[in-house]
Write a protein that holds these residues in place. Sequence first.
Motif, PDB file in Angstrom:
ATOM      1  N   ILE A  20      45.883 -12.845 -27.729  1.00  0.00           N
ATOM      2  CA  ILE A  20      44.534 -13.985 -27.887  1.00  0.00           C
ATOM      3  C   ILE A  20      45.290 -15.265 -28.297  1.00  0.00           C
ATOM      4  CG2 ILE A  20      43.483 -13.904 -29.185  1.00  0.00           C
ATOM      5  CD1 ILE A  20      43.444 -10.965 -29.998  1.00  0.00           C
ATOM      6  N   LYS A  21      44.538 -16.397 -27.770  1.00  0.00           N
ATOM      7  CA  LYS A  21      45.206 -17.841 -28.182  1.00  0.00           C
ATOM      8  C   LYS A  21      43.961 -18.311 -28.412  1.00  0.00           C
ATOM      9  CE  LYS A  21      48.354 -21.717 -27.589  1.00  0.00           C
ATOM     10  NZ  LYS A  21      49.435 -21.971 -26.018  1.00  0.00           N
ATOM     11  N   VAL A  22      43.688 -19.174 -29.820  1.00  0.00           N
ATOM     12  CA  VAL A  22      42.351 -19.939 -29.957  1.00  0.00           C
ATOM     13  C   VAL A  22      43.217 -21.187 -29.611  1.00  0.00           C
ATOM     14  CG1 VAL A  22      40.030 -20.361 -30.921  1.00  0.00           C
ATOM     15  CG2 VAL A  22      41.682 -18.241 -30.540  1.00  0.00           C
ATOM     16  N   THR A  23      42.917 -22.661 -29.628  1.00  0.00           N
ATOM     17  CA  THR A  23      43.253 -24.206 -30.296  1.00  0.00           C
ATOM     18  C   THR A  23      42.365 -25.304 -30.314  1.00  0.00           C
ATOM     19  OG1 THR A  23      45.265 -23.376 -28.498  1.00  0.00           O
ATOM     20  CG2 THR A  23      45.408 -25.945 -29.242  1.00  0.00           C
ATOM     21  N   ASP A  24      42.498 -25.443 -31.272  1.00  0.00           N
ATOM     22  CA  ASP A  24      41.499 -26.541 -31.631  1.00  0.00           C
ATOM     23  C   ASP A  24      42.336 -27.930 -31.971  1.00  0.00           C
ATOM     24  OD1 ASP A  24      38.806 -28.079 -32.724  1.00  0.00           O
ATOM     25  OD2 ASP A  24      39.663 -27.611 -34.630  1.00  0.00           O
ATOM     26  N   LYS A  25      42.757 -28.712 -31.135  1.00  0.00           N
ATOM     27  CA  LYS A  25      42.412 -30.756 -31.476  1.00  0.00           C
ATOM     28  C   LYS A  25      41.567 -31.275 -32.254  1.00  0.00           C
ATOM     29  CE  LYS A  25      46.144 -29.464 -27.692  1.00  0.00           C
ATOM     30  NZ  LYS A  25      46.708 -30.390 -26.358  1.00  0.00           N
ATOM     31  N   SER A  26      40.783 -31.276 -34.194  1.00  0.00           N
ATOM     32  CA  SER A  26      39.943 -31.878 -34.258  1.00  0.00           C
ATOM     33  C   SER A  26      40.565 -31.554 -35.659  1.00  0.00           C
ATOM     34  CB  SER A  26      38.995 -31.338 -34.008  1.00  0.00           C
ATOM     35  OG  SER A  26      38.712 -30.725 -34.503  1.00  0.00           O
ATOM     36  N   ARG A  27      39.869 -32.786 -36.337  1.00  0.00           N
ATOM     37  CA  ARG A  27      39.448 -32.400 -37.923  1.00  0.00           C
ATOM     38  C   ARG A  27      39.262 -31.371 -38.437  1.00  0.00           C
ATOM     39  NH1 ARG A  27      36.795 -35.786 -40.213  1.00  0.00           N
ATOM     40  NH2 ARG A  27      37.920 -35.222 -41.993  1.00  0.00           N
ATOM     41  N   ASN A  28      38.623 -30.360 -38.105  1.00  0.00           N
ATOM     42  CA  ASN A  28      37.309 -29.259 -37.582  1.00  0.00           C
ATOM     43  C   ASN A  28      38.524 -27.825 -38.124  1.00  0.00           C
ATOM     44  OD1 ASN A  28      35.040 -30.458 -37.205  1.00  0.00           O
ATOM     45  ND2 ASN A  28      35.491 -29.857 -34.855  1.00  0.00           N
ATOM     46  N   TYR A  29      38.351 -26.934 -38.701  1.00  0.00           N
ATOM     47  CA  TYR A  29      38.837 -25.348 -39.080  1.00  0.00           C
ATOM     48  C   TYR A  29      38.301 -24.651 -38.461  1.00  0.00           C
ATOM     49  CZ  TYR A  29      40.351 -28.758 -43.053  1.00  0.00           C
ATOM     50  OH  TYR A  29      40.405 -29.568 -43.608  1.00  0.00           O
ATOM     51  N   LEU A  30      39.232 -24.067 -37.879  1.00  0.00           N
ATOM     52  CA  LEU A  30      38.965 -22.597 -36.814  1.00  0.00           C
ATOM     53  C   LEU A  30      38.542 -21.731 -38.130  1.00  0.00           C
ATOM     54  CD1 LEU A  30      41.728 -22.625 -34.334  1.00  0.00           C
ATOM     55  CD2 LEU A  30      38.791 -22.835 -34.294  1.00  0.00           C
ATOM     56  N   ALA A  31      37.790 -20.362 -37.729  1.00  0.00           N
ATOM     57  CA  ALA A  31      37.494 -19.375 -38.815  1.00  0.00           C
ATOM     58  C   ALA A  31      37.936 -18.642 -38.401  1.00  0.00           C
ATOM     59  CB  ALA A  31      36.383 -20.173 -40.180  1.00  0.00           C
ATOM     60  N   LEU A  32      37.961 -17.101 -38.950  1.00  0.00           N
ATOM     61  CA  LEU A  32      37.649 -15.732 -38.075  1.00  0.00           C
ATOM     62  C   LEU A  32      36.886 -14.274 -39.284  1.00  0.00           C
ATOM     63  CD1 LEU A  32      38.766 -14.592 -35.496  1.00  0.00           C
ATOM     64  CD2 LEU A  32      40.454 -13.804 -37.192  1.00  0.00           C
ATOM     65  N   MET A  33      35.913 -13.957 -39.014  1.00  0.00           N
ATOM     66  CA  MET A  33      35.395 -13.039 -39.910  1.00  0.00           C
ATOM     67  C   MET A  33      35.695 -11.618 -38.701  1.00  0.00           C
ATOM     68  SD  MET A  33      30.941 -13.460 -40.247  1.00  0.00           S
ATOM     69  CE  MET A  33      31.615 -14.284 -41.555  1.00  0.00           C
ATOM     70  N   THR A  34      35.350 -10.605 -39.287  1.00  0.00           N
ATOM     71  CA  THR A  34      35.648  -9.159 -38.863  1.00  0.00           C
ATOM     72  C   THR A  34      34.398  -9.260 -38.634  1.00  0.00           C
ATOM     73  OG1 THR A  34      35.960  -8.073 -41.319  1.00  0.00           O
ATOM     74  CG2 THR A  34      37.651  -8.607 -40.211  1.00  0.00           C
ATOM     75  N   SER A  35      33.896  -7.039 -38.185  1.00  0.00           N
ATOM     76  CA  SER A  35      32.560  -7.181 -37.479  1.00  0.00           C
ATOM     77  C   SER A  35      31.884  -6.380 -38.033  1.00  0.00           C
ATOM     78  CB  SER A  35      33.002  -6.200 -36.626  1.00  0.00           C
ATOM     79  OG  SER A  35      33.783  -5.056 -37.250  1.00  0.00           O
ATOM     80  N   ASP A  36      32.082  -6.683 -39.842  1.00  0.00           N
ATOM     81  CA  ASP A  36      31.372  -6.282 -41.052  1.00  0.00           C
ATOM     82  C   ASP A  36      31.555  -7.582 -42.066  1.00  0.00           C
ATOM     83  OD1 ASP A  36      34.166  -6.465 -41.763  1.00  0.00           O
ATOM     84  OD2 ASP A  36      34.496  -5.514 -43.219  1.00  0.00           O
ATOM     85  N   GLY A  37      31.465  -8.540 -41.749  1.00  0.00           N
ATOM     86  CA  GLY A  37      31.010  -9.532 -41.884  1.00  0.00           C
ATOM     87  C   GLY A  37      32.192 -10.787 -42.799  1.00  0.00           C
ATOM     88  N   ARG A  38      32.979  -9.875 -42.855  1.00  0.00           N
ATOM     89  CA  ARG A  38      34.435 -10.268 -43.930  1.00  0.00           C
ATOM     90  C   ARG A  38      34.984 -11.138 -43.315  1.00  0.00           C
ATOM     91  NH1 ARG A  38      39.154  -8.753 -44.419  1.00  0.00           N
ATOM     92  NH2 ARG A  38      39.042  -6.630 -43.263  1.00  0.00           N
TER      93      ARG A  38
END
Length: 529
Positions: free
Chosen positions: A255-273
Motif C-alpha cells: 500500500i502506498k498513498v502520496t499527497d503533495k499539498s498542505r493538507n493532511y492524510l488521515a486513516l480510520m479503521t473499519s470500526d470508525g476509530r
Amino acid sequence: MAGWGCRGVPVPSGGPHGTGCRQPWWLLLLAWLSLGCAGGTAQGPALGTPARVPEPPAPARPRRQPARGAWGPWGPWSSCSSSCGDGVALRTRRCLRSTEEEPCTGDPRQYRLCQLQGCPGGSVPFRAMQCSLYDNKPVLGTQARYRWVPFHGAPNVCDLNCLAMGHNFYYTFGRVLDGTRCSPGSSDLCVGGRCLSVGCDGILGSGTQPDACGQCGGGHDTCLFVHRLFQGTDPSSGYFGYMNVTKIPAGATHIKVTDKSRNYLALMTSDGRYVLNGDWSIAWPGPYEVAGTRLHYARDPDGTETLEAPGPTGEDLHVMVLLQEPNPGIEYEFWLPRGHPQPGRVDTSPLRQPQPRGAGSPPPPEPPVTPAPAPPTKPRGSATEPPPRSPPGWSVAGAAAERCGRCRPPKGRSQRIWHFCQSDFVFQGQILAQRLVGQETRYEVEVKTPYRHRFPLVSREYVWVPNTCGCPRLQEGGEYLLMARRHVNYEHTLNRILLQDNGYARPWTPREDRLVREAAQHCPQPRPP
C-alpha cells in the motif's frame, strides 16, 4: 648435308626428294585417336555418355540417450535439529532406476525450517555452544589451551570459525551443525556447509517467493493492481474538514498513498476509530501498527506526505484527507488478490454524511425526498366534505406543533445518568443553523466541549432529529448540552449523529457541566476482553 627423313633414316639433302615425304594414312589416324582419348580422359566423359551425379551421404543416426530414473516419494520429516529456537528438519527420497538408466536429476535431500518456542533466557547461542565444545582442548599441535567464542569475520560463514579469547587469532573447526544461522540477525541457515535462504514455503533453498499480493509461489497474474488518482474536491469558499479518499479493502498489500499539498492524510479503521491525524490532531511521522501490519507515515518539509504498508491488512481501512486548501490530487496504489472485490471510484466511509463544513459554505446536496402517496380518489357521486375552516392566527407551524404534541424532555438525576451512559456522543455545542430535510430536522452544531464520544467527533457536526416538531427545542445561537447516538442504516449509506425526540438536550450552564461530569462516574466500566 644430310637430314632426318620421315622414317628416321638419314636422307641426303640434295636428292630428288629432299623437300619432304608422304606419311602413311594409318599413322595419322592413330595419332588422332590417341589425342582424342587423351583429351577425353582429361576433360570428362566422351560426348553422348551421361554424367553420374554423386549421392549425398546418409544422415548420421542420432545417438539414443539412456533413460533416467524416477524419484520415489519423499520420506517423513526428521525431528528438528534444535530443541528450541530455529532448527531444520530433513527428509529424503530414493532414485528408482535400473543399471542401464542414468541417475535422477535433483537433490535427494530436502530441508525445512522448524521454528520452536524461544529458548529460555540466558541460553547459550547455538554457534557459541559449538565453539565452547573445544574449550581447554589442545589445538594447533601444541599443548596450549584456549577458550573459544564465535568469530564472524571469516570468508565462509558456514564454517565453525572460533576466536581464541584474549588473543588475536581464530581457528576453523570444520563446519557448523545444520540449522546454525549464517550470521547474527540473518534468517538464512547453514545446511551441509552452504548458506541457504528460507522460501515462503518454509523449504531451505527452494527460492519460492510470495507474489505481489502475498500468495506464496503465485504469479503476478493472480493479483490485481489498483492505481488511481483522487482529484475530488469541494468548493473552496471557506471549506475545511475531512473528506473521503478511498477504502483499502482487507487483504491489500504493498500500500502506498502520496499527497503533495498542505493538507493532511488521515486513516480510520473499519470500526470508525482514527489511527492517524484524526480529531483535528496531527500525528508525528513514524511507524504505526494498524490492521495487522506496520504502517510508515512520512511527512517532508515541503509538505509531501506518504503512507506505506507492506500488508496484508486484516480489515478495511478508510483513507481520508483533512483539507486546508484545494486538493491537487492524492495518488494511491495497492495490490489485491484477483477476484477480491475492488473499491469503486466513490467509496462509502464511516464518516458521517454529509460532511461538516465551515460557516458560510454552501450546503451539501440533500437526499431525494420521497413524495407522500396521493390520497385515494373517491368515486364519482360521493359527497366531498369541505375543508375545516382555520381559526384566526392558525399557521402550518402551529398545525405541526398541534400534530406533534408536547415535547417531553428528560428530567432528574436518574434520567441524566441513564442518557449519559447510553449515548455515543455527549458534548457541549452551539447551534449554528437549522434546516428541515424531508420529515427530519438537521442542525449544524459547533462542538465546544466533548464529554464522551465512542466514535470520532470533529469540531463541526450535523445533528439530526427525526421530526419537524421542534422537539427537543433548540434555537440558533444557543449553547446546549447534547446527548445523542450514532445512527447507521442497514445499507451503511447513512452514518450520522441522531438526537431522539425525547433525547437529552438542555441549555448549557456551569451547573450542567458539573452535573454531567458527575454522571460520568456512574456508568459501568466495560469488561476487559
